[in-house]
Enzyme design. Structure first.
Site, short mmCIF file in Angstrom:
data_model
loop_
_atom_site.label_atom_id
_atom_site.label_comp_id
_atom_site.label_asym_id
_atom_site.label_seq_id
_atom_site.Cartn_x
_atom_site.Cartn_y
_atom_site.Cartn_z
N ARG A 58 -5.68 75.53 52.83
CA ARG A 58 -6.65 75.75 51.76
C ARG A 58 -7.27 77.14 51.88
NH1 ARG A 58 -9.70 70.02 50.80
NH2 ARG A 58 -7.80 68.80 50.59
N ASP A 82 -10.33 61.74 50.90
CA ASP A 82 -9.29 62.32 50.07
C ASP A 82 -9.74 62.38 48.62
OD1 ASP A 82 -6.64 63.25 49.55
OD2 ASP A 82 -6.13 61.26 48.80
N HIS A 106 -16.68 68.15 48.16
CA HIS A 106 -16.77 67.85 49.59
C HIS A 106 -18.17 67.39 49.96
CE1 HIS A 106 -12.76 69.25 50.10
NE2 HIS A 106 -13.05 70.49 49.78
N ASN A 164 -4.85 70.76 55.82
CA ASN A 164 -6.00 71.37 55.16
C ASN A 164 -6.21 72.83 55.54
OD1 ASN A 164 -8.02 68.34 55.18
ND2 ASN A 164 -6.59 69.07 53.65
#
Length: 174
Positions: A53, A2, A19, A50
């Site tokens: 996104r 996170d 990421h 997610n």
């Protein structure tokens, strides 16, 4: 994992850089957990939320997961790591599912730390799927409603066979 996007944004980098950095940080955390004798480690790699996104970010995360599951398999075996996954496979790209299956197969006999990767995971979705499985058993007549208890539910969760967590760390700072 996170907070990777926020970490990158704070440094003027694209979210994808966060990421990639998070995957490297996870490697260090995993090695540390093994070194201090932790037997089970769950990492939330991609939640059901997610999917909201941008498509390019989702694609990057899926590609990163595929790369990780390919590049780290030899090390997983060297360190006796057994891979597990929790979450729904529904909607995951076929290549991701293939990499998951391969990682499961290659590490299935390892007896060291269990690395449980939560992908396409959501707590509510997990409960819905557990209830559906239990309802199916009731409908088929292999389970009566009166026989449903905490153990029944536990046996239908993604985490079945794993102990309850002792510690939860949310790395994003929220």
């Amino acid at each position: 994992l996170d907070g990777n996007g926020r970490w990158a944004k704070k440094r003027g980098l694209p979210r994808t850089a966060g990421h990639a950095y998070g995957a490297e940080a996870f490697r260090r955390i995993g090695n540390y957990c093994k070194a201090i004798g932790i037997e089970y480690l769950t990492v939330y790699a991609f939640s059901t939320e997610n999917w909201k996104r941008p498509v390019t970010e989702v694609r990057f995360i899926m590609d990163l997961l595929c790369q990780y599951l390919t590049s780290e398999l030899e090390e997983f075996n060297q360190y006796n790591v057994r891979i597990r996954f929790m979450g729904s496979r529904e909607g995951l790209p076929a290549i991701v599912q293939e990499k998951m299956d391969h990682a499961l197969d290659v590490t299935k006999d390892n007896t060291g730390i269990i690395l449980n990767i939560a992908i396409n995971y959501g707590g509510q979705r997990e409960l819905v799927e557990a209830v559906r499985e239990i309802a199916g058993s009731v409908q088929q007549g292999t389970l009566t409603p009166d026989a449903i208890n905490e153990k029944t539910i536990e046996e239908h969760l993604y985490t079945r066979g794993l102990p309850a967590p002792d510690l939860l760390i949310r790395t994003g700072g929220d």
